[in-house]
Design a protein around this motif. Structure first.
Motif, PDB file in Angstrom:
ATOM      1  N   LEU A 100      38.494  81.766  48.664  1.00  0.00           N
ATOM      2  CA  LEU A 100      37.400  80.414  49.876  1.00  0.00           C
ATOM      3  C   LEU A 100      35.929  80.888  49.209  1.00  0.00           C
ATOM      4  O   LEU A 100      35.789  79.758  48.645  1.00  0.00           O
ATOM      5  CB  LEU A 100      37.988  80.800  51.137  1.00  0.00           C
ATOM      6  N   SER A 140      42.057  74.586  39.779  1.00  0.00           N
ATOM      7  CA  SER A 140      41.008  73.672  40.496  1.00  0.00           C
ATOM      8  C   SER A 140      39.982  72.789  40.917  1.00  0.00           C
ATOM      9  O   SER A 140      39.677  72.294  41.437  1.00  0.00           O
ATOM     10  CB  SER A 140      40.589  75.204  41.447  1.00  0.00           C
ATOM     11  N   ILE A 197      40.553  69.241  42.055  1.00  0.00           N
ATOM     12  CA  ILE A 197      40.507  68.907  42.971  1.00  0.00           C
ATOM     13  C   ILE A 197      38.871  69.057  43.087  1.00  0.00           C
ATOM     14  O   ILE A 197      38.309  67.705  44.803  1.00  0.00           O
ATOM     15  CB  ILE A 197      40.955  70.082  43.956  1.00  0.00           C
ATOM     16  N   SER A 221      36.726  64.832  44.341  1.00  0.00           N
ATOM     17  CA  SER A 221      35.730  65.535  46.039  1.00  0.00           C
ATOM     18  C   SER A 221      34.255  64.646  45.631  1.00  0.00           C
ATOM     19  O   SER A 221      33.514  64.302  46.110  1.00  0.00           O
ATOM     20  CB  SER A 221      36.511  66.561  46.172  1.00  0.00           C
ATOM     21  N   VAL A 270      44.882  76.956  45.612  1.00  0.00           N
ATOM     22  CA  VAL A 270      44.803  76.766  46.869  1.00  0.00           C
ATOM     23  C   VAL A 270      43.762  77.216  47.573  1.00  0.00           C
ATOM     24  O   VAL A 270      42.676  76.418  48.082  1.00  0.00           O
ATOM     25  CB  VAL A 270      46.559  77.269  47.900  1.00  0.00           C
ATOM     26  N   VAL A 312      41.287  74.055  48.417  1.00  0.00           N
ATOM     27  CA  VAL A 312      40.516  73.741  49.540  1.00  0.00           C
ATOM     28  C   VAL A 312      39.236  73.804  49.813  1.00  0.00           C
ATOM     29  O   VAL A 312      38.490  73.022  50.656  1.00  0.00           O
ATOM     30  CB  VAL A 312      41.573  74.601  50.562  1.00  0.00           C
ATOM     31  N   CYS A 338      35.963  70.749  50.368  1.00  0.00           N
ATOM     32  CA  CYS A 338      35.117  70.712  51.752  1.00  0.00           C
ATOM     33  C   CYS A 338      33.338  70.278  50.501  1.00  0.00           C
ATOM     34  O   CYS A 338      32.865  69.835  51.427  1.00  0.00           O
ATOM     35  CB  CYS A 338      35.276  71.683  52.391  1.00  0.00           C
TER      36      CYS A 338
END
Length: 265
Positions: free
Chosen positions: A9, A59, A62, A66, A220, A224, A228
């Protein structure tokens, strides 16, 4: 397991900010971190670098979406350049990833270390192109995309460290080069991910939770967090002095590079 998830993360959060801020896919940060974490997860040493590269590219699919959306809202994506570069990017990245999937880990690590040094020197440089220089024609732009895609597949990045300087060299305004590079990260990531999945398919001794050379749990966690934070990076890129940020990031890359060299030795 919990520690690994938190690391993924954090890695994704940093990668997302960098994607929006500098137009890079974040692979420059993701790959070294995964190379450090994966051995603690029982992953065989001969697969660590390939898994880090494949997971990084996955990754970026994604992150790039964004980041590109945030830049597009500010009118900073040149879709005409995107369309001309994408065919070369798809071919270069896909075939480069297939080749890299079967290369020795040592070669890929040395290549990545050399690439980090190149990027750091590039970011510290204050070179300015001639004012008359423009983007090449359709064939030249596609060819540049092929080279960018090929190198990106070897180092697991979204291509921003190459495409931003290339477009800046052709006098595309920096913020527009960053925004367009963010969009270009998507075709690079798609083609690269596919090639690493195929290259790693049915490889012996890969741990559970791997889809070819893509580590799903790491993917994942990184995806994630990066989804953001990428809009934050895009916002900062339009508000902060990019030149100073690039130099600070270059120093960070030099530190990472030295650590990787020490670990390799």
């Amino acid at each position: 397991m919990l520690v690994s998830i938190l690391v993924y993360l954090c890695c994704g959060a940093v990668a997302g900010v960098l994607a929006g801020l500098l137009g890079v896919g974040g692979g420059i940060v993701i790959v070294p971190m995964l190379v450090s974490v994966f051995p603690t997860q029982g992953i065989p040493p001969e697969y660590v670098q390939q898994l880090a590269l494949g997971t990084s590219l996955a990754s970026i699919m994604i992150t790039s979406v964004s980041s590109a959306r945030a830049h597009n809202k500010r009118g900073a994506v040149h879709w005409d350049i995107f369309r001309r570069m994408t065919p070369g990017i798809l071919l270069g990245t896909f075939f480069g990833g297939l080749v890299a999937s079967h290369m020795p880990t040592l070669f890929l690590k040395v290549f990545f270390i050399c690439f980090l040094a190149f990027v750091a020197v590039q970011m510290l440089s204050s070179y300015r192109p001639p004012a008359t220089r423009e983007m090449p024609g359709a064939l030249g732009t596609a060819g540049a995309g092929g080279v960018i895609g090929l190198i990106s597949s070897f180092v697991g990045i979204g291509g921003g460290t190459l495409s931003v300087p290339f477009m800046s060299y052709c006098n595309v305004p920096l913020h527009h080069a960053v925004g367009t590079s963010a969009a270009l990260g998507f075709p690079i990531a798609v083609a690269g991910t596919l090639s690493y999945i195929i290259g790693g398919w049915q490889q012996p001794d890969l741990p559970a939770g791997c889809f070819g050379f893509v580590h799903l749990l790491a993917l994942v966690g990184i995806a994630v967090a990066s989804f953001c934070t990428a809009p934050l990076g895009a916002k900062l890129s339009h508000a902060l002095p990019t030149s100073k940020l690039k130099k600070a990031f270059a120093v960070f890359l030099i530190i990472v590079d030295i650590r990787m060299i020490v670990a390799l030795l």
